[in-house]
Design a protein around this motif. Structure first.
Motif: not given
Ligand SMILES: [Zn+2]
Ligand SMILES: [Zn+2]
Length: 371
Positions: A10-16, A42-53
């Motif tokens: 979701v954040l587009g980063v590596e696990r490290e 679905d911006a709102e949904e994606r924003f929620k998802e991003l915040n959650e992550a």
């Protein structure tokens, strides 16, 4: 309703990824998917998802749990995910600060400072000048009010009006509506450059600033009795204010040069003075020059070398009235040359006092020749 997608994805980063990297990724994605600015359905949904992550990966403990168990919740702990039921509860503060840090565009929030700052200068005086007071000129570089527009910032015939956008406050309040609620924030007014006034057309000399760089000379009135290091404040002679706003002060620090033979201690003046041995022994008067005056100093009988003789009220003027003392340190002197007669008298004196003197043949020849 925890997301089913991988938080790192979701954040587009590596696990490290480090904490900074996660924060950065969150900010840049938050701007893309923020429901206010994004036209994604679905911006709102994606924003929620991003915040959650972000909420999970930015918290060391939750992230560790997530890495280990695939969920941020401590295992065996009952309860539902990280919803928005209590947006002002635990953990969310950081989330908001990140959002607004990211959106303020960095800096620019401060209102333009209108008043000029204080400036400093130095004035050197002699002790004589400190004694009597002096007017000293100081030349310095100064941001001064613009002479062309007299500080208004407007060209001839130009107008200065209160900014209609911010009503003169220099700031505009904006309300952002998001699914999290309505947020008030304050930003500098673009219309007037946060100054609160609109100038049309601007002064050609200062370009609407109302102040210009100049070299100026002022007279600093140094009070009698001034101390070394004492500041003298000249109101209004510091940096000019923006568009006619109040100027700062010029603060001149007075340095007092040391004197050749007068030494100052507080408001007292100290001097060394030669006192002939006869006056020292018998008592009398000497005169000591102090700043063009001749001060009479009484010498009591039997004054010894190094004794101090005080003349009350003949020292430096006190700035709150009155005067310090003059303290004379006795330096008893012996004549370098004696006439035949003087020598005889001294020898007689020495005899009466039981002092043994040596008077060589050479001295006698000298006396006889009158040398
Ligand atoms: Zn001007
Ligand atoms: Zn404005």
């Amino acid at each position: 309703m925890p997301s089913t997608r991988d938080y790192y994805e979701v954040l587009g980063v590596e696990r490290e990824a480090g904490a900074d990297e996660i924060k950065k990724a969150y900010r840049s994605r938050a701007r893309d998917v923020h429901p206010d600015t994004s036209d994604h359905e679905d911006a709102e949904e994606r924003f929620k998802e991003l915040n959650e992550a972000y909420e999970v990966l930015s918290d060391e403990d939750k992230r560790a749990n997530y890495d280990r168990f695939g969920t941020a919740e401590p295992q065996g702990f009952p309860g539902g995910g990280y919803g928005y039921a209590d947006p002002f509860g635990g953990g969310m503060g950081d989330l908001f600060s990140v959002i607004f840090e990211g959106m303020a565009g960095g800096g620019g929030r401060q209102q333009v400072r209108a008043e000029g700052r204080d400036m400093s200068a130095q004035v050197v005086v002699t002790l004589d000048e400190a004694y009597s007071g002096a007017s000293k000129q100081v030349t310095y570089n100064r941001v001064a009010p613009c002479a062309t527009c007299e500080g208004t910032g407007a060209a001839e015939g130009g107008t200065v009006t209160t900014c209609p956008t911010c009503q003169g406050s220099g700031q505009v309040a904006t309300a952002r509506r998001t699914f999290l609620g309505t947020f008030q924030s304050v930003a500098p007014c673009d219309h007037c450059g946060a100054t609160g006034t609109v100038i049309d057309p601007p002064c050609p000399t200062c370009g609407s600033q109302g102040r210009v760089q100049t070299r100026e000379t002022v007279v600093v009135e140094v009070p009698a009795g001034v101390y070394d290091g004492q500041p003298v404040t000249i109101p209004g002679k510091g940096e000019a204010g923006l568009r006619g706003a109040a100027s700062g002060s010029l603060i001149a620090t007075v340095r007092v040069r040391p004197h050749d033979f007068l030494h100052r201690e507080g408001d007292d003046l100290h001097a060394q003075a030669g006192i002939p041995m006869t006056i020292a022994a018998l008592g009398g008067e000497i005169s000591v020059p102090v700043f063009g005056d001749s001060i009479t100093v009484k010498v009591p009988a039997a004054t010894q070398n190094g004794d101090s003789l005080t003349v009350r009220g003949s020292g430096m003027p006190r700035q709150r009235g009155g005067q310090g003392d003059l303290v004379v340190h006795a330096n008893v002197t012996v004549p370098r040359k004696l006439t035949k007669e003087q020598r005889k008298l001294l020898e007689q004196l020495a005899g009466t006092m039981g002092d043994v003197t040596s008077h060589s043949k050479l001295d006698r020849v000298r006396d006889w020749l009158g040398l």
